[in-house]
Write an enzyme that holds these catalytic residues in place. Sequence first.
Site, mmCIF file in Angstrom:
data_model
loop_
_atom_site.group_PDB
_atom_site.id
_atom_site.type_symbol
_atom_site.label_atom_id
_atom_site.label_comp_id
_atom_site.label_asym_id
_atom_site.label_seq_id
_atom_site.Cartn_x
_atom_site.Cartn_y
_atom_site.Cartn_z
ATOM 1 N N ASP A 216 -2.966 2.599 -6.000
ATOM 2 C CA ASP A 216 -1.864 2.650 -5.038
ATOM 3 C C ASP A 216 -1.771 1.442 -4.117
ATOM 4 O O ASP A 216 -1.039 1.472 -3.152
ATOM 5 C CB ASP A 216 -1.960 3.938 -4.205
ATOM 6 C CG ASP A 216 -3.243 4.006 -3.406
ATOM 7 O OD1 ASP A 216 -4.173 3.242 -3.717
ATOM 8 O OD2 ASP A 216 -3.316 4.811 -2.470
ATOM 9 N N GLU A 217 -2.514 0.397 -4.385
ATOM 10 C CA GLU A 217 -2.338 -0.795 -3.556
ATOM 11 C C GLU A 217 -2.592 -2.053 -4.366
ATOM 12 O O GLU A 217 -3.346 -2.035 -5.339
ATOM 13 C CB GLU A 217 -3.227 -0.760 -2.309
ATOM 14 C CG GLU A 217 -4.684 -0.567 -2.606
ATOM 15 C CD GLU A 217 -5.550 -0.642 -1.347
ATOM 16 O OE1 GLU A 217 -5.276 -1.497 -0.485
ATOM 17 O OE2 GLU A 217 -6.495 0.153 -1.242
ATOM 18 N N ASP B 96 0.857 -1.178 0.000
ATOM 19 C CA ASP B 96 0.000 0.000 0.000
ATOM 20 C C ASP B 96 0.899 1.237 0.000
ATOM 21 O O ASP B 96 1.711 1.412 0.914
ATOM 22 C CB ASP B 96 -0.882 -0.033 1.263
ATOM 23 C CG ASP B 96 -2.021 0.963 1.181
ATOM 24 O OD1 ASP B 96 -2.141 1.650 0.144
ATOM 25 O OD2 ASP B 96 -2.787 1.048 2.157
#
EC number: 2.7.7.7
Lengths: 372, 417
Positions: free
Chosen positions: B134-135, B41
């Site tokens: 973003d993860e 993350d």
Amino acid sequence: MKISVERAVLLKAVGQAQSVVERRNTIPILANVLIEAEGSTVSFRATDLDIEVVDKAPAMVERAGATTVSAVTLHEIVRKLPDGAMVQLTDDGAAGRLTVEAGRSNFSLATLPKEDFPVMASSEYSANFSAPAPVLRRLFDKSKFAISTEETRYYLNGVYMHVSDAEGGKVLRCVATDGHRLARIDADLPKGAEDMPGVIVPRKTVGELRKLLDDDDMQIAVSVSETKVRFATPDITLTSKVIDGTFPDYTRVIPMGNTKKMEVDAAEFAKAVDRVATVSSERSRAVKLALAEDKLTLSVNAPDAGAAEEELIVAYGDEGMEIGFNAKYLLEIASQVDRENAVFMFDNAGQPVLMREGNDTSAVYVVMPMRV
Amino acid sequence: MPALCRSCLTTFDEGTRCPACRSPRVLSHPELFSLSIAHMDCDAFYASVEKRDDPSLAGKPVIIGGGKRGVVSTACYVARIRGVRSAMPMFKALELCPDAVVIKPRGSHYAAVSKQIRAMMDELTPAVEPLSLDEAFLDMTGTERLHHHPPAVMLARLVKRMEDELGLTGSIGLSHNKFLAKVASDLDKPRGFSVIGKGETMDFLAGKPVRMIWGVGAAAQSSLERAGIRTFTDLLRWDKQALIERFGGMGERLWHLARGEDFRRISANAPVKSISNETTFFEDTSDPDLLDGHLWRLSEKVADRAKAKGRAGRVVTLKLKRADFKLITKRTSLHDTTQSADRIYRTARSLFDTVANKGPFRLIGVGISEITGADGADTAGDLLDPQAAQRRAAEKATDAIRAKFGDGAILKGRAIR
């Protein structure tokens, strides 16, 4: 109220009524059927507020009266009773119960007051005419498959019944379309129908109407106003609101100028379409029709699943062409043909195709092609 | 106990400092080199990208989000110290942090950066399941033979590369299933690396609130609370059948999660279920022209995304939020699948017409679902709409022009309303 009715008679009357009742209901009384007994008849009335059906049956009326009871439950009970049984319905107004007795079976059903039952307001009809059951059956049976289910185009959610000009004069015409296929079915104009306003008969009404049309010798009394339509036999009266909307100008859609003519045995054609469509699992299966002189090649190419091809002998004399259709639509229109060969009139791969039975223009179908 | 230096990636057996570089960033755990399910993350991704691109923002509170009516999409750690959280209304965030620098999100830029990170992850394993820009989950099972290093080392190297090469930090959660990996990545943010081993799973979960479960939001939480379930310990008291009876499919999942079990696989190509875009207005509006402009722009965005992914949808959904926050959703099923902006717009527009009088609205959204491949999309013609084919051809030409000259090269009139 206290009446006795023969089981088969009761089953038919209640059956017709309960099918109008919506299964999921927020207004309890709408799940009920209104039973009214007077003289030597009992009537069963059910409604979903858009459609109302009243079904009359002969009965031995010991005590006149009226009450309402769950349509589905009553129907289920009567259905399960033995054939030939005499059924006695007794209403105990004070207890709010209806007793159903037959032989050794005894049921007690909760009732709701008859005053709460919404009876459809009677209205003035601007046209009244009579039509034989087989005529109406043909008009609706051959058009209903094309009714749209798209809610946003609610004005297509029914069959447009209206008076129109055809080659041989005025006709009674039914049209349905969902934008992908269209059916236009004509019948001789019954006497008294000349001034009938065009109405869009909702899909559900078309389904209910069908149950009135099984008897070939039956004359159906039809009444039409701007807002309502009524179909009646001596026993059953079906009244329905019509769809409040404008049916689009379908005449522009029917490609009368198509010149490339293909004639094919409808049953063979349908079987071939069905066979080649097997290889594709998509919901909208595209079948490609490749036309050459007296030869039609049907093919499906589903990259993930496989491919299929079949040749048919047809009568075709124009230049070769290729055109794609949704397999389901082809099957549906082909199955409307019952006497003669199917005649397809093509223009080009992007334009709608017209289909009719032989040279009979009283039933024409239009299908929009798919890009393949 | 196996240990790893996160600074120089040296592995060793015991100690709180790295024997090679003396760094204190040492990770040690009995199962460190046997666990292989990870969640990565990025730390305050959008804000970190902005700070990296503009060094003058360093040390300042930065909030990414749109307009005075919008919500915070990401807050940097400086802003978070002041109490700003994502999904917080912007006006509230600015009350807490009046000196914040508010930046409008640059979606396509973040997507480009995300692609760079994705490329780094793809080097580690073919089983990368991105959850958003973003993860992502990474299944590193069996990769040790390939990399000659255990997953933990490769993951530490991944975040180190992200820092060195991209100037962005991320946190890693390493465990034995997706649920725990995701929980772990959040334990030690930012620049974290947390491990939840099999041996400690039950001790770790004991007493933890059930809202920790991804997918248990406010609604699920309150229905669980009505059943007396607030923590994993509460959950353990229920038998499986009772949970299923009360909560359906979720009940069974909860029973397993309470025991630290999660059997979901990490799938690289998790199917897209829907594609949608929405926008919140600066001021509530019931202006039909304005709303129509939004409808078109949103439809175009949805269509663009569908086309980029080679996907098409059968169901079109319109979403409206009224001034009183009441949500209206309308959906309709098409005959065939579509990825055409024109068809999505026209369908959404006809849905909108049925509720247009229910304004003013504060939000409007358009989406497609029942997603399939683009094969066979928009092939059926419409008898009642003979112009549809021409509009479709125009859309194709527009797409080609945009691909060559950029998105702004050609616009519909209604796009500028």
